[in-house]
Design an enzyme around this catalytic site. Sequence first.
Site, short mmCIF file in Angstrom:
data_model
loop_
_atom_site.label_atom_id
_atom_site.label_comp_id
_atom_site.label_asym_id
_atom_site.label_seq_id
_atom_site.Cartn_x
_atom_site.Cartn_y
_atom_site.Cartn_z
N GLY A 1 -13.67 -26.74 6.59
CA GLY A 1 -12.80 -27.06 7.35
C GLY A 1 -11.52 -26.33 7.95
CB ALA B 1 -18.09 -23.71 5.15
N GLY B 2 -16.24 -22.87 7.79
CA GLY B 2 -15.15 -22.16 8.12
C GLY B 2 -15.06 -21.59 9.48
CG ASN C 1 -19.34 -32.31 10.22
OD1 ASN C 1 -19.80 -33.03 9.35
ND2 ASN C 1 -18.67 -32.87 11.29
CB THR C 2 -14.38 -29.57 10.66
OG1 THR C 2 -14.70 -30.38 9.49
CG2 THR C 2 -12.98 -30.10 11.02
CE LYS D 1 -24.19 -27.81 3.47
NZ LYS D 1 -23.02 -28.44 4.28
#
EC number: 2.8.1.10
Length: 278
Positions: free
Chosen positions: A170, A197-198, A219-220, A109
């Site tokens: 994040g 993301a986001g 992830n987060t 990635k």
Amino acid sequence: MTFEPSATLRDPFVLYGESFGSRLLLGTARYPSPATLEAAVQASAPAMITVALRRQGAVGDGEGGQAFWQMLKALNVPVLPNTAGCFTAQEVITTAMMAREVFETPWIKLELIGDDYTLQPDTLNLPAVAETLLKEGFKVLPYCTEDLVLCRRLLDVGCQALMPWAAPIGTGRGAVNPHAMRVLRERLPDTPLIVDAGLGLPSHAAQVLEWGYDGVLLNTAVAQAAYPVDMARAFAQAVAAGRTAYLAGPMPEREVAQASTPVVGMPFWHADNTEQRA
């Protein structure tokens, strides 16, 4: 009860010629404990788990790094190393080479960060770095923005899948530019697009899958939830539901109301219409 996503049975998720049974990819950082991470992976059954070589210390000399890596291998889930924390092309290439040797995989990635405040990718240099890694035999999944011109350039250099963000890493805000994301999907109909993301809620994931995006990386949103294992399971279900909804063909939006119950055949419907015309 085991949740079985029916959509994946009808249209396998294919990246660089390899099929995966899930459209969810899961990061491995910031969990309360290794045991929580392990349980979250088991609950969500992701296609891949991502590992940041520079941050996790998976190859460190300490026992903690080795134990972490052994735990990941025991999960029996494909590993997607990433180049998180890299700000130059040379850092990316060096990290990718190390990751390939350590994790014994050609997958990478690609993260080339251009701004350490927003963590926005370096869009000017990203295509050239992707091209270099592709020539070195990597299967590159580049973290990028939703910019159509950038994404086309990444495809031109040989990338077979892209990972545009929905919002900065994040933030958990969901898609902040839905118009651009939908245009990107429409203009690149045959390219696997994974929102990277986001995303903060399962509803965010379901939404982008409903638009036709092929998968999500989280992830987060999972790791920092009050109950990460439950959140991982919820995201897996949302991804499957969103994909199924997309395949089912959602009804078109309308500007005005339209009755869902037909009035033809109901008592007095003809008389009422006659009186209204009189």
